[in-house]
Design an enzyme around this catalytic site. Structure first.
Site, short mmCIF file in Angstrom:
data_model
loop_
_atom_site.label_atom_id
_atom_site.label_comp_id
_atom_site.label_asym_id
_atom_site.label_seq_id
_atom_site.Cartn_x
_atom_site.Cartn_y
_atom_site.Cartn_z
N LYS A 16 -21.79 -53.64 -3.30
CA LYS A 16 -21.31 -54.10 -2.00
C LYS A 16 -19.80 -53.84 -1.83
O LYS A 16 -19.37 -53.45 -0.75
CB LYS A 16 -21.56 -55.62 -1.91
CG LYS A 16 -22.00 -56.12 -0.58
CD LYS A 16 -22.76 -57.43 -0.72
CE LYS A 16 -22.14 -58.44 -1.67
NZ LYS A 16 -21.27 -59.42 -0.99
N ARG A 91 -24.04 -67.36 3.38
CA ARG A 91 -24.93 -67.29 2.22
C ARG A 91 -26.24 -68.00 2.47
O ARG A 91 -27.19 -67.85 1.71
CB ARG A 91 -24.27 -67.96 1.01
CG ARG A 91 -23.27 -67.09 0.31
CD ARG A 91 -22.81 -67.75 -0.98
NE ARG A 91 -21.52 -67.25 -1.41
CZ ARG A 91 -21.36 -66.10 -2.08
NH1 ARG A 91 -22.40 -65.38 -2.42
NH2 ARG A 91 -20.16 -65.71 -2.41
N ARG A 130 -23.36 -53.11 -18.53
CA ARG A 130 -21.93 -52.81 -18.41
C ARG A 130 -21.18 -53.05 -19.72
O ARG A 130 -21.35 -54.08 -20.35
CB ARG A 130 -21.33 -53.73 -17.34
CG ARG A 130 -20.68 -52.98 -16.25
CD ARG A 130 -20.29 -53.66 -15.01
NE ARG A 130 -20.31 -55.07 -14.86
CZ ARG A 130 -20.39 -55.67 -13.67
NH1 ARG A 130 -20.47 -54.96 -12.58
NH2 ARG A 130 -20.40 -56.98 -13.58
N ARG A 163 -18.74 -58.33 -21.22
CA ARG A 163 -18.24 -59.63 -20.78
C ARG A 163 -19.30 -60.69 -21.03
O ARG A 163 -20.48 -60.44 -20.80
CB ARG A 163 -17.95 -59.59 -19.26
CG ARG A 163 -16.54 -59.18 -18.93
CD ARG A 163 -16.32 -59.05 -17.44
NE ARG A 163 -17.07 -60.03 -16.66
CZ ARG A 163 -17.01 -60.12 -15.33
NH1 ARG A 163 -16.27 -59.26 -14.67
NH2 ARG A 163 -17.70 -61.02 -14.69
N ARG A 174 -28.17 -65.30 -12.00
CA ARG A 174 -27.38 -65.00 -10.80
C ARG A 174 -28.23 -64.30 -9.75
O ARG A 174 -28.13 -64.59 -8.55
CB ARG A 174 -26.19 -64.12 -11.17
CG ARG A 174 -24.95 -64.92 -11.58
CD ARG A 174 -24.05 -64.15 -12.51
NE ARG A 174 -23.43 -62.98 -11.90
CZ ARG A 174 -22.79 -62.04 -12.59
NH1 ARG A 174 -22.71 -62.12 -13.91
NH2 ARG A 174 -22.24 -61.03 -11.98
#
Ligand SMILES: [Zn+2]
Length: 218
Positions: A16, A91, A130, A163, A174
């Site tokens: 996004k 949201r 990642r 991370r 999430r």
């Protein structure tokens, strides 16, 4: 001039941010992200900013009426008169209803809702895969953009680390929260006839942006 009052929707890892940067540059729209806006309102010490600060400092969720007040103030700024790109807000359906009501008061409405649609499983791979170099910060992805040697930076041989909040379980949580909140929003805007999807599964940012451009041209 036609107003472009745009809401951008997309899950964590859907890309996004990249799309938002290109939209605001090409259409000269202010990029209105709720997080930035709340921090800005706090910094400027507006009435809503002071209200938000009390919640943020105590680690509580900023309630809808405060967030909506901050959005109302921001949309009244001159640079948003011909359009805006909202990112991270609304949201929930109650927030979308409040946004519609506040725009209607100003004789305006949301003109485009762009959903960057990426399958949940791919979002998990994108985020959980990642890795970043401990030395130079370069970002890799074990599936989509792997280093030449596992766990080692191509540039400087630095160690690649993940991370802690990018681990698969956290990421799945999430994404579940996002889907739970967003599915009703997608229905809400579809019913209003303003939502269109850009399919981002397996696509490069350029290919996604081509679809976004077609949506915003309509
Ligand atoms: Zn490196």
């Amino acid at each position: 001039m036609t107003q472009r009052n745009v809401v951008l929707l997309g899950g964590p890892g859907a890309g996004k941010g990249t799309q938002a940067e290109r939209i605001v540059a090409d259409y000269a729209l202010p990029h209105i992200s709720t997080g930035d806006m709340l921090r800005d309102a706090v910094a400027r010490g507006t009435e809503m900013g002071r209200a938000a600060q009390q919640y943020m400092e105590s680690g509580r969720l900023v309630p809808d009426e405060v967030v909506i007040g901050v959005v109302r103030d921001r949309l009244a700024e001159p640079d948003a008169a011909e359009g805006f790109l909202l990112d991270g807000f609304p949201r929930t359906v109650p927030q979308a209803e409040a946004l519609d009501a506040m725009l209607a008061e100003a004789g305006r409405a949301i003109t485009h809702v762009v959903l960057i649609d990426v399958p949940a499983e791919e979002l998990v791979q994108r985020i959980a895969g990642r890795r970043s170099c401990a030395v130079c910060g370069k970002i890799y992805n074990v599936t989509y953009d792997p280093p030449k040697v596992d766990g080692v930076c191509d540039v400087d041989g630095g160690e690649l680390t993940q991370r802690t909040d990018d681990n698969e379980e956290t990421v799945r949580n999430r994404i579940a929260v996002y889907e739970q909140q967003t599915a009703p929003l997608v229905g809400y805007y579809t019913d209003k006839g303003v939502l269109e999807s850009a399919f981002g599964g397996g696509k490069a940012p350029d290919e996604v942006y081509e679809q976004v451009g077609q949506i915003l041209a309509s």
